[in-house]
Scaffold this motif. Structure first.
Motif, PDB file in Angstrom:
ATOM      1  N   SER A 147      82.317   6.053 -14.949  1.00  0.00           N
ATOM      2  CA  SER A 147      81.673   5.269 -13.890  1.00  0.00           C
ATOM      3  C   SER A 147      81.292   6.197 -12.757  1.00  0.00           C
ATOM      4  O   SER A 147      81.923   7.251 -12.540  1.00  0.00           O
ATOM      5  N   VAL A 148      80.249   5.792 -12.020  1.00  0.00           N
ATOM      6  CA  VAL A 148      79.787   6.497 -10.819  1.00  0.00           C
ATOM      7  C   VAL A 148      79.458   5.424  -9.791  1.00  0.00           C
ATOM      8  O   VAL A 148      78.444   4.706  -9.938  1.00  0.00           O
ATOM      9  N   GLY A 149      80.303   5.299  -8.784  1.00  0.00           N
ATOM     10  CA  GLY A 149      80.079   4.237  -7.825  1.00  0.00           C
ATOM     11  C   GLY A 149      80.071   2.895  -8.531  1.00  0.00           C
ATOM     12  O   GLY A 149      81.035   2.534  -9.231  1.00  0.00           O
ATOM     13  N   ASN A 150      78.968   2.137  -8.347  1.00  0.00           N
ATOM     14  CA  ASN A 150      78.843   0.828  -8.995  1.00  0.00           C
ATOM     15  C   ASN A 150      78.248   0.913 -10.399  1.00  0.00           C
ATOM     16  O   ASN A 150      77.956  -0.130 -11.007  1.00  0.00           O
ATOM     17  N   GLU A 179      75.193  11.690 -12.065  1.00  0.00           N
ATOM     18  CA  GLU A 179      75.107  11.256 -10.666  1.00  0.00           C
ATOM     19  C   GLU A 179      73.665  11.258 -10.168  1.00  0.00           C
ATOM     20  O   GLU A 179      73.217  10.298  -9.504  1.00  0.00           O
ATOM     21  N   SER A 180      72.898  12.327 -10.468  1.00  0.00           N
ATOM     22  CA  SER A 180      71.529  12.387  -9.944  1.00  0.00           C
ATOM     23  C   SER A 180      70.637  11.342 -10.602  1.00  0.00           C
ATOM     24  O   SER A 180      69.734  10.782  -9.960  1.00  0.00           O
ATOM     25  N   ASN A 238      73.111   8.305 -22.940  1.00  0.00           N
ATOM     26  CA  ASN A 238      74.312   7.770 -22.297  1.00  0.00           C
ATOM     27  C   ASN A 238      73.827   6.721 -21.302  1.00  0.00           C
ATOM     28  O   ASN A 238      73.149   7.043 -20.315  1.00  0.00           O
ATOM     29  N   LEU A 239      74.136   5.448 -21.585  1.00  0.00           N
ATOM     30  CA  LEU A 239      73.563   4.327 -20.838  1.00  0.00           C
ATOM     31  C   LEU A 239      74.559   3.824 -19.782  1.00  0.00           C
ATOM     32  O   LEU A 239      75.760   3.696 -20.060  1.00  0.00           O
ATOM     33  N   TYR A 240      74.017   3.546 -18.566  1.00  0.00           N
ATOM     34  CA  TYR A 240      74.840   3.054 -17.460  1.00  0.00           C
ATOM     35  C   TYR A 240      74.222   1.769 -16.901  1.00  0.00           C
ATOM     36  O   TYR A 240      72.986   1.623 -16.842  1.00  0.00           O
ATOM     37  N   ASN A 241      75.112   0.819 -16.489  1.00  0.00           N
ATOM     38  CA  ASN A 241      74.718  -0.478 -15.941  1.00  0.00           C
ATOM     39  C   ASN A 241      75.151  -0.558 -14.487  1.00  0.00           C
ATOM     40  O   ASN A 241      76.298  -0.231 -14.143  1.00  0.00           O
TER      41      ASN A 241
END
Length: 1007
Positions: A147-150, A179-180, A238-241
């Motif tokens: 996780s990164v923040g939210n 992060e970027s 790599n998928l982030y929500n």
């Protein structure tokens, strides 16, 4: 008598007293893997994969200057401070703190490509890394950021370049990290963020095109900006929500969504040409430049500087240049090019497999999808299909050319054919391989579908040049090389055991053979450095050898036979210090069965060279003086790029410097020197040749460079990449231009021996080299002129260069070269020996027509110090085919043996097979041979003669240009069979060497 160093045994070897041999004798170095460099040590050869790099943190390419040292420096400087460094494909450098999972350690032999910046080092191979470790314990392996923040990880999802899981490519600030990328997507108001292929960032409001969760191992590429994180993989995200509240909501559509500019205001006439699909059939533009600060302007400037007319931008950070779009490029909607430039978020820089294309001419040429070239091929070449290589990193064909920008089918086929290779293959777009059809047949080569060879040629984008580990194969339809295999091949015979390992062999007019060895640096403390062999007494070892003496070290000196009345042998130069100035003289005496008493004479206080010389060449000039050329100042010393004359001309220093020898040192030692029928001089050195004025020694003609190896034009022909050279026959009335033949040699770096002979008519109006392939490779060969005008080629190795411990894989076979046959059909394969004849081996014509074979001083040892190839004392003779038929040799008598130029002289012949109508007469110049250099040029002359009954009148050659003054062996040939020779002197002693030197310690025989 023979002193106590001899022992009469069946193989008759000397009782030897070994001495420690100076390590300084090792003269050259061979190709190697670096085991350590500073704090870095070799970690082995590892597999790699273009889709998932074994080392993925940082990289660079240098197509001309890559070395192990430069890569290690790159991977240990500043921000590039990594635990591992690796070199690959000769020109690529990679860094990282860990080795990717799936990489495996393989044999070092698979990392077999030399570095582009240092041919003496290995820099991996195709999909193979030479890995180095700096001794630091590697950090923890990378991981998927949870996780990164939210933003919360959803795992690894599949993707496609033609149907994206997330619709919008996104430029980021700095390098791509989790992060970027999430920050860029959040700032743009997107629900999802995905990182892919280490340096790509995508955003979207929905997960499109059926993208599904896949195993985490599919996302195995570390982020370009942080090697501790995973950033997807090939065709995987790599998928982030985003679990917080979006601040931007106007992102429900696809396309740019942010008002990116598809055109820009550009200088130099550049205009926007459209959005094009990339990689549908392959890259449509080349010359890639990657930069995280990419803009349209910077890409156009880069392409302008390299004189390209098209510029294309892709993936926000990639710039490509060219003059046309290849591989059947097709247009896409402008909205497909929706990724912001890394250096300017208001400009469009393409997208995944989409190029924003700009043109400086207003035109965009699109070339079709490339196809195999199957028609209009040069010569007799025929396309065979797509051939699968035997294994990754290995190749069927042994010779590789890498032509990054100019590889074409025609160029490759012509190159292979020019060097005699009937099989050719093109691979990876830019590689051209040459070899033999048997390389494929003997190794069970397999052809696959033509569609798998799908990479365009680097110099011809409309035709295919193989693919990775796949080659577009072509065979020559017909016979390219005719190597005869006659029934009568002659044979080797053991002659006698030697007393030392000779390095100079000379047949004297007393029909005995003098041998010189390195002295006093011989391995044997009781050696005297010089011995004479009476061929008539070889059945009695103690009587056959006569001990002689030299006073200084003749190691790697040069010798010729003088034109004086005594046919003295002169030896010049030597190994070190005073011996390099040495001038030594010996007058042969005695006769077969009777010992002589003369010995070598030398006094450096009375007679010496003007310059010290190690590895010089000597030549008899038409005026009767001696020309001495080249060498080094001593053992492994600076060059001696000059010439001088003996006897020394009046005046002070008369040495003339030769800038071309200075430039080509140390690859020009023992240069080839020959007198041409014009009176001018031929000099061959390294891979160059020229014609010199005989008075001023100025260059009259610079000849074309000598061809070398099919894949290395830097191959050489003189020591240490040692070949051998002769003049081809001259026939009365001497109107045909003379031809020079050079056989064998080697390459720098890997030291692969050459498998060809080259010839030239140096004084032709447009001289060019003609190349003929030999049946095998050969460095350090010897070539012997035979009485019938043919030449024996023997001795040497398949690999290496001349020097101690620098060659391997002996060549045991003998060849016969017949210049009377058509080019390409002149070589016959003769018999083989069991004796390795490597460095310091010689071959010399005997008066009875046999060839004496001596020496071999390789000093090639196993790590424990035992010899791989022994120092060779055995002396053999080769019985050429003309003496192996059982025919009786013809005989003749001669009264006058001191001939004037153009004079006529009688012989009385006795023939046993034919008549005088089929008889031939030949004259072979007296010579001395060392290191395969026959210091008379192996000159053979077939003079005019007439016969009345059994009395024949021979007309001597007309001038000293056709026949420099000196002694010759006169042979009569009855059909193919030569007589024993008689010695005749032709042209007298014009320089009156017989009265020189006029010093107390020298005996002069008269003129």
């Amino acid at each position: 008598m023979i002193l106590s160093i001899f022992l009469a045994l069946p193989l008759a070897y000397a009782i030897i007293v070994p001495k420690n041999h100076p390590s300084a004798f090792v003269h050259r170095h061979a190709l190697h893997h670096r085991s350590s460099l500073g704090s870095w040590t070799s970690y082995g050869c590892w597999t790699d994969n273009t889709g998932a790099r074994t080392l993925s943190a940082a990289s660079y390419v240098n197509t001309t200057g890559m070395t192990v040292e430069s890569c290690l420096s790159f991977c240990s400087s500043g921000s590039n401070s990594y635990v591992y460094a690796g070199v690959e494909y000769a020109q690529e450098c990679y860094c990282g703190n860990f080795l990717a999972s799936g990489a495996s350690n393989v044999s070092m032999s698979e990392c077999d490509m030399t570095c582009t910046g240092n041919a003496s080092e290995f820099c991996g191979a195709g999909d193979r890394l030479n890995v180095y470790w700096n001794g630091t314990q590697p950090s923890s392996p990378p991981s998927i950021v949870g996780s990164v923040g939210n933003w919360t990880s959803l795992g690894c999802y599949n993707d496609s370049t033609t149907a994206r899981a997330l619709a919008n490519g996104m430029g980021v600030t700095g390098e791509v990290t989790v992060e970027s990328c999430t920050t860029a997507c959040q700032d743009a108001g997107y629900q999802y963020a995905g990182v892919e292929y280490a340096d790509e960032c995508y955003c979207g409001m929905t997960l499109d095109n059926g993208s599904e969760l896949t195993p985490a191992s599919s996302c195995d590429m570390t982020c370009a900006g942080n090697s501790s994180e995973y950033c997807g993989g090939p065709d995987h995200l790599n998928l982030y929500n985003y679990t917080g509240t979006l601040t931007t909501t106007d992102n429900t559509g696809s396309g740019t969504g942010t008002g990116l500019l598809l055109t820009a205001s550009l200088s130099g006439g550049w205009t926007y040409g459209g959005c094009y699909v990339d990689n549908a059939n392959g890259r449509v533009l080349g010359d890639e430049l990657d930069s995280n600060s990419m803009t349209v302007e910077s890409c156009v400037a880069h392409c302008t500087a390299d004189n390209f007319t098209l510029a294309g931008l892709e993936y926000s950070t990639q710039c490509f240049c060219g003059n046309e779009l290849i591989d059947g490029a097709v247009k896409a909607p402008d909205s497909d090019c929706d990724m912001a430039c890394g250096g300017n978020a208001t400009e469009a820089c393409g997208a995944g497999n989409r190029l924003s294309v700009y043109t400086s001419t207003g035109n965009i040429t699109i070339l079709p999808v490339p196809t195999p070239l199957t028609s209009g091929l040069p010569g007799q070449w025929v396309y065979q299909g797509c051939l699968a290589e035997p294994a990754p990193g290995s190749h069927f064909f042994p010779y590789e050319n890498d032509w990054t920008n100019n590889n074409t089918v025609e160029a490759c086929l012509n190159q292979c054919a020019a060097f005699g290779y009937p099989a050719a293959g093109l691979e990876y777009g830019e590689q051209c391989f040459c070899g033999d059809i048997s390389d494929v047949v003997d190794n069970n080569g397999t052809f696959v579908s033509d569609s798998e060879c799908n990479m365009p040629c680097s110099g011809d984008p409309v035709h295919l040049c193989g693919a990775n580990n796949l080659m577009s194969a072509y065979y020559w339809n017909g016979t390219m090389n005719v190597w005869h295999t006659p029934e009568n091949i002659g044979r080797y015979e053991f002659l006698i055991g030697g007393v030392v390992v000779p390095l100079i062999a000379t047949v004297g007019i007393n029909n005995k053979v003098t041998f010189l060895e390195k002295y006093p640096t011989s391995e044997f403390a009781n050696s005297t450095g010089a011995y004479e062999l009476d061929i008539s007494l070889v059945d009695n070892y103690l009587l056959a050898w006569r001990e002689m003496h030299v006073k200084s070290d003749v190691f790697c000196s040069g010798s010729i036979i003088l034109a004086d009345k005594g046919a003295r042998q002169i030896n010049v130069g030597g190994w070190s210090l005073e011996s390099t100035y040495g001038v030594r003289l010996y007058t042969p005496d005695g006769h077969p069965g009777v010992n002589g008493t003369n010995d070598w004479e030398e006094n450096p206080n009375e007679l010496s060279l003007q310059r010290g010389r190690w590895y010089p060449t000597a030549m008899m000039m038409p005026n009767g003086s001696i020309l001495v050329v080249g060498g080094e100042t001593g053992s492994n010393g600076p060059p001696q790029p000059s010439l001088e004359i003996l006897p020394k001309p009046l005046g002070g220093d008369t040495v003339i410097t030769l800038d071309y020898l200075q430039r080509t040192d140390p690859n020009n030692l023992y240069p080839f020197l020959m007198v041409l029928p014009s009176g001018r001089f031929f000099i061959g050195y390294y891979n160059e040749a020229r014609i010199l004025d005989p008075v001023t020694f100025d260059t009259v003609t610079v000849l074309p460079n000598m061809p070398g190896a099919v894949n290395n034009f830097l191959a050489g022909r003189t020591y240490p990449m040692e070949g051998t050279a002769v003049l081809l026959p001259q026939h009365a009335p001497y109107t045909d231009p003379i031809e020079i033949l050079i056989c064998g040699g080697s390459t720098p770096g890997a030291a692969i021996a050459l498998d060809n002979c080259i010839s030239i008519v140096p004084e032709a109006s447009n001289p060019t080299w003609t190349l003929e392939r030999m049946p095998s490779k050969r460095v350090m060969p010897c070539m012997v002129t035979l009485p019938d005008g043919t030449y024996m080629i023997l001795n040497g190795a398949h690999q290496g260069v001349a020097g101690f411990g620098l060659a391997s894989d002996p060549n045991f076979s003998a060849l016969l070269y017949d210049p009377s046959q058509p080019v390409g059909q002149r070589i016959s394969i003769l018999n083989s020996t069991i004796v390795a004849r490597l460095y310091h081996s010689e071959a010399t014509l005997l008066p009875d027509g046999r060839v004496l074979v001596s020496g071999s001083d390789p000093e090639t040892n196993y790590p424990n110090g035992t010899a791989i190839y022994p120092e060779e004392f055995r002396i053999e003779v080769y019985i050429p085919p003309y003496l192996n038929q059982g025919f009786r040799q013809p005989e003749f008598t001669i009264a006058e043996t001191d001939w004037t130029l153009g004079g006529q002289y009688n012989i009385v012949v006795t023939l046993y097979q034919g008549t005088t109508s089929t008889m031939r007469v030949s004259l072979i110049a007296a010579s001395s041979s060392t290191h395969g250099n026959v210091m008379s040029g192996g000159r053979i002359i077939f003079p005019e003669f007439t016969c009345s009954g059994n009395t024949c009148t021979i007309t001597a050659p007309p001038n000293a240009f056709v026949c420099p003054p000196g002694w010759h062996q006169l042979f009569v040939l009855d059909g193919p069979t030569p007589s024993h020779s008689a010695w005749v002197r032709i042209g007298g002693d014009p320089a009156q060497l017989g009265n020189w030197p006029d010093y107390p310690d020298f005996t002069t025989p008269g003129i």
